[in-house]
Design a protein around this motif. Structure first.
Motif, PDB file in Angstrom:
ATOM      1  N   ARG A  16       0.824  -1.206   0.000  1.00 28.73           N
ATOM      2  CA  ARG A  16       0.000   0.000   0.000  1.00 28.73           C
ATOM      3  C   ARG A  16       0.861   1.261   0.000  1.00 28.73           C
ATOM      4  O   ARG A  16       2.071   1.215   0.205  1.00 28.73           O
ATOM      5  N   VAL A  75       2.179   4.268   5.586  1.00 33.40           N
ATOM      6  CA  VAL A  75       1.257   3.198   5.934  1.00 33.40           C
ATOM      7  C   VAL A  75       1.765   2.536   7.209  1.00 33.40           C
ATOM      8  O   VAL A  75       1.088   2.492   8.221  1.00 33.40           O
ATOM      9  N   SER A 329      -5.225   1.397  -0.393  1.00 39.23           N
ATOM     10  CA  SER A 329      -4.471   2.655  -0.384  1.00 39.23           C
ATOM     11  C   SER A 329      -5.400   3.853  -0.527  1.00 39.23           C
ATOM     12  O   SER A 329      -5.231   4.867   0.160  1.00 39.23           O
TER      13      SER A 329
END
Length: 377
Positions: A16, A75, A329
């Motif tokens: 992501r 992330v 994402s």
């Protein structure tokens, strides 16, 4: 105006990215400058050209990206090469796994970062759009059923053909939070016969509203088994024994079991023991969504498909949202965009109010120290 940096994720298996072209455009519209490391979105199918088209500046290394950054979006927590080039006072916003990943917290504190763990965003109305746990759990619940269906090797829906009838798969969801509810909905869409269980009484109506059957020991402890924040409480040994007795015979009849139970700050509770696994039919599948916190299933192994002697497959797949990287994402980036608004005052100027209840709840390191009350000591 403040500069937001987005670096490439460096943790193994993380696909992501913390900003997508859509949110980059919105961040720039809000007055931020955005710098993105080359290749940051590649694994999530967001090419560099799309970031440039959205108005971001591209830089080749983490050092170049972070040189003038006021805020770093991630992330997962930053790695050593990123921490080494962070300016003291840089705001870091990420899912930091704060209870388990002490090393990253210490690294952030040592770097002088003002770090926010998105897991600690409070579950209040104005913070719903920032709730990364929910946005990612939703996709994890969906993906768990897809992974389980692939491993199962038989059809999920009932099929009536000239050659005979194929029975619908029986799917049992254990833990009915955001991930569990999505798993129920997905399994139902695939045509399975679905049952579910949870220790929180409020979930019974939710389960039934999705067309599944609810299964639980409904005693006094069950009726008081939910925290103010909406999480499940850890149940007593006595309750767990009664619940295990009830579900043991049920598990033996299932084709697929999906476990989703997590308690913040604690190892994942054990929901399925070896005897229950052994009672299942050959070819049955168990998907353990809690594998990264120790797992709900005895015999589950992180990153592996464990096959028991009786032919039951136990899937210990980490980071299920990362297997739907583009959508995961996009949702995560929207969570961070909403969170970034807390750094601006009413005139749109960069002026974080650290007394804001959301920022205060999520703040984990500041001024060279770990400051969150749940993480001290």
């Amino acid at each position: 105006m403040a500069v937001i940096a987005v670096t490439r994720e460096r943790r193994s298996g993380e696909t992501r990215v913390a900003a997508v072209p859509e949110t980059v455009k919105k961040l720039i519209g809000a007055g931020f400058t955005v710098v993105v490391e080359t290749g940051a979105g590649t694994a999530a199918s967001y090419p560099d050209a799309d970031y440039e088209a959205a108005g971001a500046t591209l830089a080749k290394t983490a050092k170049d990206v972070l040189a003038k950054a006021d805020i770093l979006f991630k992330v997962r927590g930053p790695e050593a090469d990123e921490l080494a080039v962070l300016k003291p006072g840089t705001i870091v916003v990420a899912t930091l796994n704060p209870y388990q990943d002490k090393a990253t917290l210490d690294g952030l504190a040592k770097a002088g970062a003002t770090a926010f763990a998105m897991e600690f965003v409070p579950r209040i109305t104005r913070a719903q759009v920032m709730d990364v746990l929910s946005s990612q759990a939703n996709l994890a619940g969906y993906r768990a059923v897809i992974e389980g269906a692939e491993a199962y090797g038989k059809a999920m829906p009932m099929m009536m053909t000239a050659a005979g009838t194929v029975a619908a798969a029986k799917v049992f969801i254990m833990g009915v939070g955001v991930a569990g509810l999505q798993a129920i909905a997905t399994a139902r869409r695939l045509g399975a016969v679905v049952t579910a269980t949870d220790v929180r009484p409020a979930t019974k109506e939710q389960v039934e509203s999705l067309g599944a059957k609810f299964l639980a020991v409904e005693d006094e402890e069950f009726r008081n088994a939910q925290t103010v924040g909406g999480y499940a409480k850890e149940m007593s040994a006595e309750y767990q024994a009664k619940q295990a007795e009830l579900i043991s015979s049920h598990i033996a009849k299932q084709d697929m079991v999906i476990t989703t139970a997590l308690i913040p700050g604690h190892p994942a509770p054990r929901l399925v023991n070896a005897a229950q696994v052994a009672s299942m039919k050959p070819g049955s599948v168990i998907v353990d969504l809690a594998i990264e916190q120790g797992g709900n299933v005895e015999g589950a192994k992180l990153g592996e498909v464990a096959v028991t002697r009786n032919g039951v497959k136990i899937l210990g797949i980490p980071n299920l949202p990362g297997r739907i990287a583009a959508d995961a994402s996009a949702l995560y980036a929207r969570n961070l965009f909403a969170f970034s608004g807390l750094f601006l005052d009413k005139e749109g100027q960069f002026a974080p109010d650290y007394e804001d209840e959301i920022l205060k709840a999520a703040l984990v390191t500041q001024g060279g120290a770990v400051v969150h009350p749940n993480l001290k000591g």
